[in-house]
Enzyme design. Structure first.
Site, mmCIF file in Angstrom:
data_model
loop_
_atom_site.group_PDB
_atom_site.id
_atom_site.type_symbol
_atom_site.label_atom_id
_atom_site.label_comp_id
_atom_site.label_asym_id
_atom_site.label_seq_id
_atom_site.Cartn_x
_atom_site.Cartn_y
_atom_site.Cartn_z
ATOM 1 C CB CYS A 18 -0.938 0.021 1.201
ATOM 2 S SG CYS A 18 -2.285 1.232 0.994
ATOM 3 C CB CYS B 104 -1.935 4.944 3.155
ATOM 4 S SG CYS B 104 -1.741 3.474 4.152
ATOM 5 C CB CYS C 228 -4.810 3.510 0.011
ATOM 6 S SG CYS C 228 -5.046 3.404 1.798
ATOM 7 C CE LYS D 222 -7.707 -1.392 4.854
ATOM 8 N NZ LYS D 222 -6.324 -1.080 4.522
ATOM 9 N NE ARG E 176 -6.765 4.940 9.006
ATOM 10 C CZ ARG E 176 -7.999 5.189 8.604
ATOM 11 N NH1 ARG E 176 -8.598 6.308 8.982
ATOM 12 N NH2 ARG E 176 -8.626 4.339 7.826
ATOM 13 N NE ARG F 245 -6.861 4.586 5.011
ATOM 14 C CZ ARG F 245 -5.853 5.467 4.973
ATOM 15 N NH1 ARG F 245 -5.828 6.412 4.062
ATOM 16 N NH2 ARG F 245 -4.874 5.391 5.858
ATOM 17 C CD GLU G 221 -14.263 -5.234 -3.281
ATOM 18 O OE1 GLU G 221 -13.261 -5.776 -3.778
ATOM 19 O OE2 GLU G 221 -14.453 -4.014 -3.312
ATOM 20 C CE LYS H 127 -6.931 -3.517 8.146
ATOM 21 N NZ LYS H 127 -5.905 -2.894 7.388
ATOM 22 C CB SER I 126 -4.395 -0.908 15.404
ATOM 23 O OG SER I 126 -5.263 -0.093 14.631
ATOM 24 C CE1 TYR J 156 -0.335 -4.447 14.510
ATOM 25 C CE2 TYR J 156 -2.713 -4.632 14.836
ATOM 26 C CZ TYR J 156 -1.640 -4.219 14.079
ATOM 27 O OH TYR J 156 -1.856 -3.585 12.883
HETATM 28 C C1 PBG Z 1 -3.321 0.748 5.089
HETATM 29 C C2 PBG Z 1 -3.652 -0.218 6.146
HETATM 30 C C3 PBG Z 1 -4.414 0.053 7.287
HETATM 31 C C4 PBG Z 1 -4.373 -1.089 8.090
HETATM 32 C C5 PBG Z 1 -3.605 -2.041 7.420
HETATM 33 N N1 PBG Z 1 -3.180 -1.484 6.201
HETATM 34 C C6 PBG Z 1 -5.086 1.289 7.712
HETATM 35 C C7 PBG Z 1 -6.137 1.877 6.902
HETATM 36 O O1 PBG Z 1 -6.644 1.303 5.945
HETATM 37 O O2 PBG Z 1 -6.461 3.010 7.220
HETATM 38 C C8 PBG Z 1 -5.046 -1.211 9.424
HETATM 39 C C9 PBG Z 1 -4.436 -2.156 10.373
HETATM 40 C C10 PBG Z 1 -4.831 -2.001 11.781
HETATM 41 O O3 PBG Z 1 -5.634 -1.131 12.178
HETATM 42 O O4 PBG Z 1 -4.297 -2.766 12.585
HETATM 43 N N2 PBG Z 1 -3.590 0.431 3.807
#
Ligand code: PBG
Length: 314
Positions: free
Chosen positions: A118, A120, A128, A187, A197, A209, A225, A240, A266, A304
């Site tokens: 990615c 971003c 992204c 996602k 972030r 996003r 998808e 996700k 996260s 994590y």
């Molecule tokens: C970015 C990306 C993100 C995460 C993984 N890849 C953040 C987003 O899409 O804003 C999130 C992972 C997480 O929150 O643990 N492409």
């Protein structure tokens, strides 16, 4: 007198019996650990938004991973967090992610190295994409090829542009590379990405996003998808976030004969950790939530919580 009900409680009478009837198990080999790689040397810096998650410089990765690999960790997911912005660094053969891939594969040939693809963390905008969909997927393909050439076992596009799996697949095969693609197919535009972030320095400077990630009211669309990404050549798919999306994991599992990976994001991590630390829920709530992802149908879990899980299970 004959009983007219079924007795379930005998299967729950003690731990030995419960263990016999337990349908779902998790072990360290079910996990994929995300790593945030930064520039410089000698950096092992705990993130303020996520306890026990670190910014690591390339030279510190092996030292950090060694005890976990010895405890059975089989797989990692790399995120590059550059010091200054600019997308060309993302496909630099000598970039932080590329160098990390080489050092991990050299030291631990059996550890699977997955690279998040990615931009971003590399764009000024924190988005992204670089404006339009179709030039973004060409750029993503270039990055994926660069990771594959450095020795990545799997590339994992997380941008949610249309056609990125197709573009990456085509670019890889032009270079005679057969690196599998694990796509973040479902996602969602989630509010649970906040701590990440900060970790990846990728918060959008303007807007959000929702123009490319999925609307969290949708379920059929996730199936569409996933189907599209599999048709474009993805080998495995990610749902996700995980916890508010267990229904999507289950639907994906029932609909496709492919590896389904849950991304325990996260926000889910930090909320639960702080709940435990503040005495709101028992620590076993962490285990319960990880187990629920597997029970829902996930083959593996990106989390994590790996260091926690290792402590818990040793
Ligand atoms: C970015 C990306 C993100 C995460 C993984 N890849 C953040 C987003 O899409 O804003 C999130 C992972 C997480 O929150 O643990 N492409």
């Amino acid at each position: 007198m004959s009983e007219n009900f079924k007795r379930f409680r005998p299967n729950r009478v003690d731990e030995e019996t419960r263990a016999k009837f337990r349908e779902t198990k998790i072990s360290i080999s079910d996990f994929i650990l995300p790593l945030f790689i930064v520039e410089g040397t000698d950096v092992v810096e705990e993130l303020s938004s996520m306890k026990e998650v670190f910014h690591l410089s390339v030279d510190k990765v092996v030292e950090y991973l060694t005890p976990m690999v010895e405890s059975g960790l089989t797989s990692v997911l790399l995120f590059g967090v550059p010091h200054s912005k600019g997308v060309t660094q993302a496909y630099d053969a000598d970039g932080i992610v590329q160098n990390t891939i080489r050092i991990i594969k050299k030291t631990f040939p059996n550890v699977e190295v997955i690279c998040d693809v990615c931009i971003c963390s590399f764009t000024e905008s924190g988005h992204c994409h670089i404006g339009d969909n179709d030039s973004t997927i060409e750029l993503l393909a270039k990055i994926a090829v660069s990771y594959a050439k450095a020795g990545a076992d799997i590339v994992a596009p997380s941008d949610m542009m249309d056609g990125r799996v197709w573009a990456i697949k085509r670019a890889l095969s032009e270079e005679n590379l057969t690196t599998p693609i694990m796509s973040y197919a479902a996602k969602y535009a989630s509010h649970f990405y906040g701590p990440f972030r900060d970790a990846a320095d990728c918060a959008p400077q303007e807007g959000d996003r929702r123009g490319y990630q999925m609307d969290y009211a949708n379920s059929d669309e996730a199936i569409a998808e996933i189907n599209a990404d599999l048709e474009e050549g993805a080998q495995s798919i990610i749902v996700k976030p995980a916890l508010s999306y267990l229904d999507i994991i289950r639907r994906a599992k029932d609909s496709f004969d492919t590896e389904i990976i849950a991304y325990n994001v996260s926000g889910e991590y930090s909320i639960l950790r702080s709940g435990v630390e503040n005495g709101i829920v028992a620590e076993m709530a962490i285990y319960e939530s990880l187990l629920s992802m597997k029970r829902a149908g996930a083959n593996r879990i990106i989390s994590y919580f790996v260091p926690w899980f290792i402590r818990f299970s040793s």
